[in-house]
Write a protein that holds these residues in place. Structure first.
Motif, mmCIF file in Angstrom:
data_model
loop_
_atom_site.group_PDB
_atom_site.id
_atom_site.type_symbol
_atom_site.label_atom_id
_atom_site.label_comp_id
_atom_site.label_asym_id
_atom_site.label_seq_id
_atom_site.Cartn_x
_atom_site.Cartn_y
_atom_site.Cartn_z
ATOM 1 N N ASP A 89 -9.206 0.999 -2.929
ATOM 2 C CA ASP A 89 -9.976 0.464 -1.797
ATOM 3 C C ASP A 89 -11.480 0.448 -2.041
ATOM 4 O O ASP A 89 -12.208 -0.252 -1.355
ATOM 5 N N THR A 105 -8.210 -6.211 -3.050
ATOM 6 C CA THR A 105 -9.617 -5.781 -3.147
ATOM 7 C C THR A 105 -10.154 -6.144 -4.536
ATOM 8 O O THR A 105 -9.416 -6.613 -5.391
ATOM 9 N N LYS A 131 0.853 -1.195 0.000
ATOM 10 C CA LYS A 131 0.000 0.000 0.000
ATOM 11 C C LYS A 131 0.891 1.247 0.000
ATOM 12 O O LYS A 131 1.710 1.416 0.900
#
Length: 472
Positions: free
Chosen positions: A262, A239, A190
């Motif tokens: 996200d 995701t 991330k």
């Protein structure tokens, strides 16, 4: 008599069209590739285009044909209505990636980037979200993800935002966290990303935007952006909101720059900003000139085709010896309802194998409707709606997989896809359908869909665009 074979081109005498307003497009003549006088000097190629039900059609087209012209050709050949949302999609079968090809792109150039063994496909379908950001840009760029050049005042208007995206000197900066797949590894990291004119960067130190902390991730001029159509289960992503950049002439998956947002709003924001950054004014021209012919018609002297607005239609009574316009709105409404019921009764009569009519039950009448998708899973429904564009009101109706006798209405609203169960109810020996626990009841699914196209009822919005299963 006037047809002569000469240089493999048909010479057809021009016959004036007695009903010009019924034509899909004033440039019908532009699109039938074999009738172009210039076609003799152009190289021809055959392309294969698929529709949602995997039927396909081979088209012989000039080698410089654009995606929009291919769509116009298919609209004409299949007598579809052109509502400017028909789009050509590129689907990379092995990687589960897909993208809407921009209207101005050359189809042969797109195909020249394919590797032979990959079995990639071109699909023809509607994409209602294609130019939605031109109509409503503020909803595409949430405040938390966008910052403007320091000289801009705080409040940026609807048109100001677009002008900033389209001008070559300024550009709003898009920033936020994304998951990036590490090159050659299975792991994702991330990172804080920034989108600028020169490309996409990530920060090596938290959310710092200092030049020494920014590392280049990729640029867009020599690569295309794709959306991941497979869920995280299959792709191994953190995701379901994946997208990636694939360099042109790339050697397969190892060169992909894979990212994951996200939520859908974040993915839509990044992807829209990249499109605006990459194509700029060209996108705006695509949006503004749906009928601009290729080098045949100047866009300046084209008058837009007259659309028949509902206001210009009147109710007519043809029951007597002379037809009359029905002025009284109450009478017009009751006539319309009666007509609808009579039409439905006629529509429900089908011939059985012996040729005698059988009543088609309300159980099966919906099967013939374009919005009904027989036996598709929740995941397939989500993918279909996603590919048709996450605009409020995009919908389809399908069989429920968990409960065999019920149906599900899948609907897009607020960049999310919601599913509503349609339950059959029996009352007094009659069968009804409802999606609000019996408060509003319908004798069949067609009635239910028609009602929610006009009233939102318990739904978050009215049903607006359906995902159609079309055969080419």
């Amino acid at each position: 008599h006037g047809i002569s074979k000469d240089d493999n081109t048909l010479k057809i005498p021009s016959i004036p069209n007695p009903f010009p307003e019924l034509c899909c497009s004033p440039f019908a003549s532009v699109l039938s590739a074999s009738l172009l006088p210039k076609a003799t000097s152009r190289k021809k190629q055959v392309i294969k285009v698929y529709s949602e039900d995997d039927t396909s059609r081979a088209l012989e087209v000039p080698s410089d044909i654009t995606a929009r012209d291919v769509c116009q050709l298919l609209i004409l050949k299949n007598h579809y209505i052109d509502d400017h949302s028909w789009t050509l999609f590129e689907q990379l079968t092995h990687t589960g990636l897909g993208r809407a090809i921009e209207d101005h792109e050359l189809v042969m150039e797109v195909q020249s980037n394919w590797v032979m063994e990959e079995e990639n496909k071109l699909y023809f379908r509607k994409n209602y979200a294609k130019y939605e950001f031109f109509k409503n840009p503020l909803s595409f760029f949430p405040d938390r993800m966008i910052s403007f050049p320091s000289e801009t005042n705080a409040a940026v208007s609807h048109s100001g935002l677009l002008q900033m995206f389209l001008s070559s000197s300024t550009y709003p900066e898009i920033h936020g966290y994304l998951h990036a797949k590490e090159q050659g590894k299975k792991s994702w990291k991330k990172l804080y990303f920034l989108l600028r004119r020169s490309g996409l960067y990530f920060s090596t130190k938290g959310t710092s935007k200092e030049p020494r902390h920014l590392q280049f991730f990729c640029e867009f001029s020599n690569s295309d952006m794709y959306m991941s159509l497979t869920g995280k289960k299959i792709s191994g992503a953190p995701t379901n909101y994946g997208f990636c950049f694939k360099p042109n002439k790339s050697g397969g998956t190892r060169d992909l720059k894979q990212l994951c947002a996200d939520d859908e709003q974040s993915r839509t924001c990044w992807m829209t900003a990249v499109r605006l950054l990459k194509y700029g004014m060209q996108l705006y021209q695509n949006y503004m000139q749906p009928y601009q012919g290729r080098s045949v018609c100047s866009p300046l002297n084209v008058t837009p085709m007259r659309s028949i607005s509902e206001n210009s239609l009147v109710a007519m009574d043809f029951s007597g010896n002379r037809s009359r316009v029905i002025e009284n709105p109450t009478e017009a409404l009751s006539v319309a309802v009666e007509e609808g019921l009579a039409w439905r009764r006629r529509g429900c009569l089908r011939l059985n194998s012996h040729g005698s009519p059988i009543a088609m039950s309300s159980m099966a009448i919906h099967r013939s409707q374009s919005w009904f998708h027989h036996k598709i899973s929740r995941e397939e429904a989500q993918r279909l709606i996603l590919q048709h564009g996450l605009v409020d009101g995009v919908f389809l109706v399908r069989d429920s997989q968990s409960n065999p006798k019920t149906f599900v209405l899948s609907l897009s609203h607020g960049l999310k896809i919601k599913h509503f169960q349609i339950v059959p109810l029996e009352d007094d020996g009659k069968l009804f359908y409802t999606l609000d626990d019996g408060h509003t009841r319908f004798t069949d699914l067609i009635q239910l869909v028609e009602f929610y196209q006009l009233n939102k009822g318990v739904l978050p919005c009215k049903l607006k665009h359906y995902c159609a299963r079309i055969a080419l």
